[in-house]
Design an enzyme around this catalytic site. Structure first.
Site, PDB file in Angstrom:
ATOM      1  N   HIS A 104      60.154  34.392  26.308  1.00 56.96           N
ATOM      2  CA  HIS A 104      60.826  34.275  26.541  1.00 56.96           C
ATOM      3  C   HIS A 104      61.754  32.716  26.506  1.00 56.96           C
ATOM      4  O   HIS A 104      60.498  31.251  26.987  1.00 56.96           O
ATOM      5  CB  HIS A 104      61.235  34.540  27.638  1.00 56.96           C
ATOM      6  CG  HIS A 104      62.283  36.747  27.269  1.00 56.96           C
ATOM      7  ND1 HIS A 104      62.208  36.913  28.350  1.00 56.96           N
ATOM      8  CD2 HIS A 104      61.217  36.507  26.064  1.00 56.96           C
ATOM      9  CE1 HIS A 104      62.231  38.094  28.031  1.00 56.96           C
ATOM     10  NE2 HIS A 104      61.148  37.832  26.881  1.00 56.96           N
TER      11      HIS A 104
ATOM     12  N   GLU B 221      63.580  31.114  29.350  1.00 63.65           N
ATOM     13  CA  GLU B 221      62.679  29.935  30.764  1.00 63.65           C
ATOM     14  C   GLU B 221      60.945  29.849  30.587  1.00 63.65           C
ATOM     15  O   GLU B 221      61.138  28.970  31.551  1.00 63.65           O
ATOM     16  CB  GLU B 221      63.374  31.466  31.895  1.00 63.65           C
ATOM     17  CG  GLU B 221      64.281  31.251  32.014  1.00 63.65           C
ATOM     18  CD  GLU B 221      65.151  33.191  30.685  1.00 63.65           C
ATOM     19  OE1 GLU B 221      64.785  33.127  29.557  1.00 63.65           O
ATOM     20  OE2 GLU B 221      65.593  34.034  31.032  1.00 63.65           O
TER      21      GLU B 221
ATOM     22  N   CYS C 160      65.627  37.880  32.510  1.00 69.67           N
ATOM     23  CA  CYS C 160      64.923  39.587  32.248  1.00 69.67           C
ATOM     24  C   CYS C 160      63.847  39.214  33.985  1.00 69.67           C
ATOM     25  O   CYS C 160      63.975  38.252  34.739  1.00 69.67           O
ATOM     26  CB  CYS C 160      64.287  39.673  31.495  1.00 69.67           C
ATOM     27  SG  CYS C 160      62.979  38.824  30.954  1.00 69.67           S
TER      28      CYS C 160
ATOM     29  N   CYS D 210      61.142  37.244  33.570  1.00 67.73           N
ATOM     30  CA  CYS D 210      61.146  36.178  34.012  1.00 67.73           C
ATOM     31  C   CYS D 210      62.049  35.284  35.507  1.00 67.73           C
ATOM     32  O   CYS D 210      61.400  34.459  36.218  1.00 67.73           O
ATOM     33  CB  CYS D 210      62.872  35.288  32.697  1.00 67.73           C
ATOM     34  SG  CYS D 210      61.970  34.994  31.540  1.00 67.73           S
TER      35      CYS D 210
END
Length: 171
Positions: free
Chosen positions: A68, A70, A93, A96
């Site tokens: 992801h 992040e 999410c 993260c």
């Protein structure tokens, strides 16, 4: 931070998201310390892993191989992120969010999710928000109407190249 800087960094996150090869979800992240950029990230496969069309179109495979935005930004930061702000084009999410909590960031700023996005991910987002609240992390969602060139406080020549770029990113 001010609306001006939040707008600027969300605009940068939106630009960074365009570097993702994911055909359905392009996400960008910017980590800052004050108004200084610490790191950037976008969602994609790990360096050296082939991001073939077949893999990108196979949802299960893509989800297993994707780092992801992040996460990528945290990995590339190579420093302590305590007290930093993370700007993301989508609400993080829980996977993260838990990492951002562990890194002891102080703010998470993102673009408010659409109704369609919420219809699929609202339970997950509630869990992320709950973690932020328990850890004392400020989380701010800006609606797209709040993100515009005027709020960014950018002075540029009318009709110039940067005006065209900003119009595309922040309008």
């Amino acid at each position: 931070m001010s609306l001006k800087w939040d707008t600027r960094f969300l605009g940068l996150a939106a630009h960074i998201s365009s570097w993702s090869k994911d055909p359905s979800s392009q996400v960008g992240a910017v980590i800052t310390d004050g108004n200084r950029i610490v790191s950037l990230g976008y969602n994609g496969f790990a360096a050296g892993v082939n991001d073939t069309e077949d893999r990108l179109e196979d949802r299960a495979c893509k989800l297993n191989l994707t780092i992801h935005a992040e996460e990528n930004a945290m990995i590339f930061a190579k420093r302590d992120l305590t007290g930093c702000t993370v700007y993301v084009t989508h609400p993080p999410c829980p996977r993260c969010a838990s990492k951002l909590v562990q890194e002891e960031v102080k703010r998470v700023v993102f673009i408010a999710p659409s109704k369609d996005f919420l219809s699929r991910w609202s339970d997950d987002l509630e869990l992320s928000y709950q973690m932020y609240e328990e850890a004392g992390i400020e989380h701010i969602a800006y609606h797209l109407d709040d993100i515009n060139i005027e709020n960014a406080g950018v002075t540029i020549a009318p009709g110039g190249f940067f005006q065209k770029v900003l119009n595309r990113l922040l309008s």
